[in-house]
Design an enzyme around this catalytic site. Structure first.
Site, PDB file in Angstrom:
ATOM      1  N   GLY A   1       0.769  -1.242   0.000  1.00 46.80           N
ATOM      2  CA  GLY A   1       0.000   0.000   0.000  1.00 46.80           C
ATOM      3  C   GLY A   1       0.798   1.289   0.000  1.00 46.80           C
TER       4      GLY A   1
ATOM      5  N   ASP B   1      -3.833   1.933  11.406  1.00 46.56           N
ATOM      6  CA  ASP B   1      -5.215   1.668  11.809  1.00 46.56           C
ATOM      7  C   ASP B   1      -5.205   0.978  13.170  1.00 46.56           C
ATOM      8  OD1 ASP B   1      -7.940   1.291  11.800  1.00 46.56           O
ATOM      9  OD2 ASP B   1      -7.986  -0.111  10.132  1.00 46.56           O
TER      10      ASP B   1
ATOM     11  N   LYS C   1      -5.664   6.652  11.196  1.00 46.71           N
ATOM     12  CA  LYS C   1      -7.106   6.554  11.485  1.00 46.71           C
ATOM     13  C   LYS C   1      -7.415   6.751  12.974  1.00 46.71           C
ATOM     14  CE  LYS C   1      -8.602   3.822   7.579  1.00 46.71           C
ATOM     15  NZ  LYS C   1      -9.177   2.535   7.150  1.00 46.71           N
TER      16      LYS C   1
ATOM     17  N   ASP D   1      -5.573  -0.023  -2.100  1.00 44.20           N
ATOM     18  CA  ASP D   1      -6.484  -0.816  -2.937  1.00 44.20           C
ATOM     19  C   ASP D   1      -7.654  -1.415  -2.177  1.00 44.20           C
ATOM     20  OD1 ASP D   1      -4.906  -2.715  -1.408  1.00 44.20           O
ATOM     21  OD2 ASP D   1      -5.634  -4.241  -2.791  1.00 44.20           O
TER      22      ASP D   1
END
Ligand code: IMP
Ligand code: MG
Length: 209
Positions: free
Chosen positions: A74, A136, A164, A192
């Protein structure tokens, strides 16, 4: 632009979208077709500006003998842009990659991080900057930090594109962060869903598949 027009409709409702180049978005709206709809959260210009600021911050805090480790997949676009921003402020890091997985094809964390492809370089005695796309639960970044520390790095710092914040399972905070991100699944700029949307130049949210 043609391929992008065929693939997605971009909604222009959020505040951040105002920063998107007007002619580009008008052109996209003219070309709306049935297909996935994406809402832009962080447009390309905002990302580029923020990366320049991050690079200056990293350089100002001392980054000699720097080794960058990008966590794939990512972060590949973010890492590519950030290392060029680092070059822009006079740094010349060595760069390596490690492929970690905790998400697989699902949108929720599997809870366990695995090494799919390890890095090549020796981190012993090095100042390492770990780059990841999203922080996250914290499991991925904590895993990478622990691994690189166990291998003998001199100092480790972390840099994430998006934090996040709300769903941490592991206590870990980034040293550098481009943006705080709403608790929603994001795509684009390297990120993605099932290997799609990585090519998009912005960070967005899929509002209709
Ligand atoms: P964590 O281990 O739960 O902190 O998750 C971090 C990893 O999950 C990142 O390296 C990302 O690859 C992936 N991830 C988390 N949220 C998203 C998202 O919204 N879009 C795409 N990938 C995500
Ligand atoms: Mg990742």
């Amino acid at each position: 632009m043609a391929a992008l027009h065929e693939r997605c409709n971009v909604l222009l409702s959020s505040e951040t979208c105002k920063a998107v180049n007007r002619s580009w978005t008008a052109d996209m709206n003219d070309n709306m077709k049935a297909g996935p709809e994406l809402e832009i959260i962080f447009p390309p210009e905002a990302i580029a500006k923020r990366l320049g600021e991050l690079a200056r911050e990293i350089a100002n805090e001392g980054a000699d003998n720097l080794m960058v480790v990008a966590i794939l997949k990512g972060s590949f676009v973010f890492a590519a842009d950030l290392i060029r921003a680092l070059h822009g402020v006079g740094l010349a890091p060595e760069v390596d990659f490690m492929t970690l997985s905790s998400y697989r094809k699902a949108r929720t964390s599997a809870g366990q991080v695995t090494i799919l492809r390890d890095m090549d370089l020796d981190v012993r005695g090095r100042n390492v900057l770990i780059i990841d796309d999203v922080l996250d639960s914290g499991r991925t970044l904590a895993f990478a930090k622990d691994l690189i520390a166990a291998r003998g790095a001199k100092a480790i710092k972390t840099c994430v594109l998006l934090d996040k914040r709300v769903k941490r399972a592991v206590q870990v905070e980034p040293d550098y962060c481009a943006f705080e991100c709403p608790d929603t699944f994001v795509v684009g700029y390297g990120m993605d869903v099932a290997h799609r949307y990585r090519e998009l130049p912005f960070v967005g949210r899929v509002v209709r598949e």
